[in-house]
Motif scaffolding. Structure first.
Motif, PDB file in Angstrom:
ATOM      1  N   GLY A  85       0.809  -1.217   0.000  1.00  0.00           N
ATOM      2  CA  GLY A  85       0.000   0.000   0.000  1.00  0.00           C
ATOM      3  C   GLY A  85       0.838   1.262   0.000  1.00  0.00           C
ATOM      4  N   MET A  86       1.870   1.311   0.846  1.00  0.00           N
ATOM      5  CA  MET A  86       2.709   2.501   0.906  1.00  0.00           C
ATOM      6  C   MET A  86       3.536   2.660  -0.369  1.00  0.00           C
ATOM      7  SD  MET A  86       1.820   3.913   3.653  1.00  0.00           S
ATOM      8  CE  MET A  86       3.053   5.216   3.725  1.00  0.00           C
ATOM      9  N   ALA A  87       4.012   1.532  -0.934  1.00  0.00           N
ATOM     10  CA  ALA A  87       4.777   1.600  -2.181  1.00  0.00           C
ATOM     11  C   ALA A  87       3.901   2.109  -3.317  1.00  0.00           C
ATOM     12  CB  ALA A  87       5.351   0.230  -2.526  1.00  0.00           C
ATOM     13  N   GLY A  88       2.667   1.593  -3.406  1.00  0.00           N
ATOM     14  CA  GLY A  88       1.761   2.036  -4.464  1.00  0.00           C
ATOM     15  C   GLY A  88       1.382   3.497  -4.327  1.00  0.00           C
ATOM     16  N   ALA A 109      13.586   7.000 -18.252  1.00  0.00           N
ATOM     17  CA  ALA A 109      12.844   5.831 -18.737  1.00  0.00           C
ATOM     18  C   ALA A 109      12.883   4.706 -17.708  1.00  0.00           C
ATOM     19  CB  ALA A 109      13.409   5.360 -20.070  1.00  0.00           C
ATOM     20  N   MET A 110      14.049   4.486 -17.116  1.00  0.00           N
ATOM     21  CA  MET A 110      14.170   3.436 -16.099  1.00  0.00           C
ATOM     22  C   MET A 110      13.361   3.785 -14.856  1.00  0.00           C
ATOM     23  SD  MET A 110      18.251   2.561 -16.440  1.00  0.00           S
ATOM     24  CE  MET A 110      18.165   1.379 -15.098  1.00  0.00           C
ATOM     25  N   ALA A 111      13.409   5.045 -14.472  1.00  0.00           N
ATOM     26  CA  ALA A 111      12.653   5.468 -13.297  1.00  0.00           C
ATOM     27  C   ALA A 111      11.150   5.333 -13.533  1.00  0.00           C
ATOM     28  CB  ALA A 111      13.000   6.911 -12.941  1.00  0.00           C
ATOM     29  N   LEU A 112      10.693   5.680 -14.739  1.00  0.00           N
ATOM     30  CA  LEU A 112       9.268   5.566 -15.053  1.00  0.00           C
ATOM     31  C   LEU A 112       8.812   4.118 -15.025  1.00  0.00           C
ATOM     32  CD1 LEU A 112       6.640   6.883 -15.897  1.00  0.00           C
ATOM     33  CD2 LEU A 112       7.393   6.744 -18.291  1.00  0.00           C
ATOM     34  N   ALA A 113       9.640   3.213 -15.585  1.00  0.00           N
ATOM     35  CA  ALA A 113       9.291   1.791 -15.555  1.00  0.00           C
ATOM     36  C   ALA A 113       9.206   1.278 -14.121  1.00  0.00           C
ATOM     37  CB  ALA A 113      10.312   0.985 -16.350  1.00  0.00           C
ATOM     38  N   LEU A 114      10.140   1.718 -13.277  1.00  0.00           N
ATOM     39  CA  LEU A 114      10.116   1.301 -11.871  1.00  0.00           C
ATOM     40  C   LEU A 114       8.887   1.846 -11.156  1.00  0.00           C
ATOM     41  CD1 LEU A 114      11.435  -0.036  -9.436  1.00  0.00           C
ATOM     42  CD2 LEU A 114      12.782   2.067  -9.100  1.00  0.00           C
ATOM     43  N   LYS A 116       6.022   2.550 -12.472  1.00  0.00           N
ATOM     44  CA  LYS A 116       4.845   1.811 -12.930  1.00  0.00           C
ATOM     45  C   LYS A 116       4.692   0.489 -12.179  1.00  0.00           C
ATOM     46  CE  LYS A 116       4.648   3.608 -17.681  1.00  0.00           C
ATOM     47  NZ  LYS A 116       4.762   3.252 -19.120  1.00  0.00           N
ATOM     48  N   LEU A 117       5.819  -0.212 -12.026  1.00  0.00           N
ATOM     49  CA  LEU A 117       5.772  -1.483 -11.305  1.00  0.00           C
ATOM     50  C   LEU A 117       5.375  -1.279  -9.842  1.00  0.00           C
ATOM     51  CD1 LEU A 117       8.978  -3.225 -12.717  1.00  0.00           C
ATOM     52  CD2 LEU A 117       6.594  -3.804 -13.215  1.00  0.00           C
ATOM     53  N   LEU A 118       5.934  -0.258  -9.217  1.00  0.00           N
ATOM     54  CA  LEU A 118       5.585   0.027  -7.828  1.00  0.00           C
ATOM     55  C   LEU A 118       4.136   0.489  -7.707  1.00  0.00           C
ATOM     56  CD1 LEU A 118       8.823   1.827  -6.577  1.00  0.00           C
ATOM     57  CD2 LEU A 118       8.079  -0.511  -6.074  1.00  0.00           C
ATOM     58  N   GLN A 119       3.685   1.252  -8.691  1.00  0.00           N
ATOM     59  CA  GLN A 119       2.299   1.719  -8.671  1.00  0.00           C
ATOM     60  C   GLN A 119       1.332   0.548  -8.772  1.00  0.00           C
ATOM     61  OE1 GLN A 119       1.500   4.588 -11.736  1.00  0.00           O
ATOM     62  NE2 GLN A 119      -0.388   5.310 -10.783  1.00  0.00           N
ATOM     63  N   PHE A 120       1.718  -0.469  -9.531  1.00  0.00           N
ATOM     64  CA  PHE A 120       0.860  -1.656  -9.669  1.00  0.00           C
ATOM     65  C   PHE A 120       0.670  -2.365  -8.330  1.00  0.00           C
ATOM     66  CE2 PHE A 120      -0.011  -6.115 -10.631  1.00  0.00           C
ATOM     67  CZ  PHE A 120      -1.061  -5.984 -11.535  1.00  0.00           C
ATOM     68  N   LEU A 121       1.614  -2.184  -7.420  1.00  0.00           N
ATOM     69  CA  LEU A 121       1.478  -2.809  -6.105  1.00  0.00           C
ATOM     70  C   LEU A 121       0.254  -2.299  -5.349  1.00  0.00           C
ATOM     71  CD1 LEU A 121       5.183  -2.912  -4.827  1.00  0.00           C
ATOM     72  CD2 LEU A 121       3.801  -4.788  -5.765  1.00  0.00           C
ATOM     73  N   GLY A 122      -0.273  -1.148  -5.780  1.00  0.00           N
ATOM     74  CA  GLY A 122      -1.501  -0.670  -5.165  1.00  0.00           C
ATOM     75  C   GLY A 122      -2.654  -1.647  -5.343  1.00  0.00           C
ATOM     76  N   PHE A 123      -2.677  -2.353  -6.473  1.00  0.00           N
ATOM     77  CA  PHE A 123      -3.717  -3.361  -6.689  1.00  0.00           C
ATOM     78  C   PHE A 123      -3.451  -4.608  -5.849  1.00  0.00           C
ATOM     79  CE2 PHE A 123      -3.571  -0.844 -10.646  1.00  0.00           C
ATOM     80  CZ  PHE A 123      -4.874  -0.358 -10.632  1.00  0.00           C
ATOM     81  N   VAL A 124      -2.171  -4.910  -5.613  1.00  0.00           N
ATOM     82  CA  VAL A 124      -1.835  -6.007  -4.711  1.00  0.00           C
ATOM     83  C   VAL A 124      -2.311  -5.679  -3.301  1.00  0.00           C
ATOM     84  CG1 VAL A 124       0.032  -7.411  -3.769  1.00  0.00           C
ATOM     85  CG2 VAL A 124       0.150  -6.626  -6.144  1.00  0.00           C
ATOM     86  N   TRP A 125      -2.135  -4.405  -2.910  1.00  0.00           N
ATOM     87  CA  TRP A 125      -2.634  -3.984  -1.599  1.00  0.00           C
ATOM     88  C   TRP A 125      -4.143  -4.171  -1.496  1.00  0.00           C
ATOM     89  CZ3 TRP A 125      -6.148   0.101  -0.921  1.00  0.00           C
ATOM     90  CH2 TRP A 125      -6.466   0.369   0.407  1.00  0.00           C
ATOM     91  N   LEU A 126      -4.873  -3.706  -2.514  1.00  0.00           N
ATOM     92  CA  LEU A 126      -6.326  -3.828  -2.468  1.00  0.00           C
ATOM     93  C   LEU A 126      -6.748  -5.287  -2.437  1.00  0.00           C
ATOM     94  CD1 LEU A 126      -9.078  -2.524  -2.484  1.00  0.00           C
ATOM     95  CD2 LEU A 126      -8.958  -2.365  -4.983  1.00  0.00           C
ATOM     96  N   ALA A 127      -6.069  -6.139  -3.202  1.00  0.00           N
ATOM     97  CA  ALA A 127      -6.386  -7.565  -3.187  1.00  0.00           C
ATOM     98  C   ALA A 127      -6.155  -8.159  -1.801  1.00  0.00           C
ATOM     99  CB  ALA A 127      -5.549  -8.300  -4.234  1.00  0.00           C
ATOM    100  N   SER A 128      -5.079  -7.750  -1.134  1.00  0.00           N
ATOM    101  CA  SER A 128      -4.816  -8.270   0.212  1.00  0.00           C
ATOM    102  C   SER A 128      -5.846  -7.775   1.210  1.00  0.00           C
ATOM    103  CB  SER A 128      -3.404  -7.869   0.660  1.00  0.00           C
ATOM    104  OG  SER A 128      -3.291  -6.466   0.828  1.00  0.00           O
ATOM    105  N   VAL A 129      -6.346  -6.555   1.019  1.00  0.00           N
ATOM    106  CA  VAL A 129      -7.389  -6.029   1.904  1.00  0.00           C
ATOM    107  C   VAL A 129      -8.699  -6.801   1.707  1.00  0.00           C
ATOM    108  CG1 VAL A 129      -8.852  -4.030   2.379  1.00  0.00           C
ATOM    109  CG2 VAL A 129      -6.403  -3.725   2.066  1.00  0.00           C
TER     110      VAL A 129
END
Length: 213
Positions: A85-88, A109-114, A116-129
């Motif tokens: 959640g905090m990462a997302g 470009a590398m920072a943006l890709a990173l 995006k991946l960290l932002q996707f963790l927000g959905f992992v947080w919601l799934a865990s909730v």
């Protein structure tokens, strides 16, 4: 004699706390605030900086406080909720503030890709909730379903918009985004309402009682 399964299963199956429990109040109002923030950001065109700050504050606050009211969730699950959640939330804020664009092209470009991946963790947080909500009877089946809809639709739309082309022409990201926003708002409002002691009327908690004996 009136016997209920709540009394046999222990306090972890009951309400998160009494009506005056500050932890319950904090989580309920953070969820209501999150729903309001999603609604406002979809109805009103706000500056990116404002949206980024709003998203980071609301998501971060909900992430920090939600584990306080869970009774049947282990330490690993709680740690997963907190880190994802905090990462997302942080990645969402940094991306919307355009941090990657301020760097040299290769590093940006590398920072943006990173991000995006960290932002996707927000959905992992919601799934865990939502998975945690499934373990506790206070939240109804409809609320859990809305949570999973938000997870699946939101993650799918995010991938179509942010990751390599899957061969789908003109992906309906706008439609996915609106559907995800609607599901997220309804999930947050229902989660907050049902978190209150006695808030789940006719839901799963009401069906886990036995007749008078």
């Amino acid at each position: 004699m009136n016997v209920s399964r709540d009394s046999r299963h222990g306090p972890e199956d009951g309400d998160a706390g009494m009506a005056g429990d500050p932890r319950v109040r904090a989580v309920r109002w953070s969820l209501y605030s999150l729903a309001t923030g999603v609604l406002v950001s979809n109805l009103v065109s706000l500056p990116y900086g404002v949206v980024a700050l709003l998203a980071a504050l609301l998501l971060g606050w909900v992430t920090l406080r939600f584990p306080d009211v869970l009774r049947r969730t282990g330490s690993f699950h709680r740690a997963l909720m907190l880190t994802t959640g905090m990462a997302g939330a942080g990645a969402t804020c940094l991306r919307m503030l355009g941090v990657a664009s301020a760097l040299p092209p290769m590093a940006g470009a590398m920072a943006l890709a990173l991000l995006k991946l960290l932002q996707f963790l927000g959905f992992v947080w919601l799934a865990s909730v939502v998975a945690a909500q499934m373990r506790e009877r206070r939240w109804s089946a409809l609320t859990v379903v809305l949570g999973w809809i938000s997870v699946v639709v939101g993650a799918f739309g995010f991938c179509l918009d942010n990751f390599p082309d899957f061969g789908i022409l003109d992906p309906p990201v706008f439609t996915f985004g609106r559907l995800n926003a609607l599901a997220s708002i309804l999930w947050a409002v229902r989660s907050a309402h049902e978190l209150a002691p006695g808030g789940t009327k006719g839901g799963r908690s009401a069906r886990h009682t036995t007749p008078d004996m």
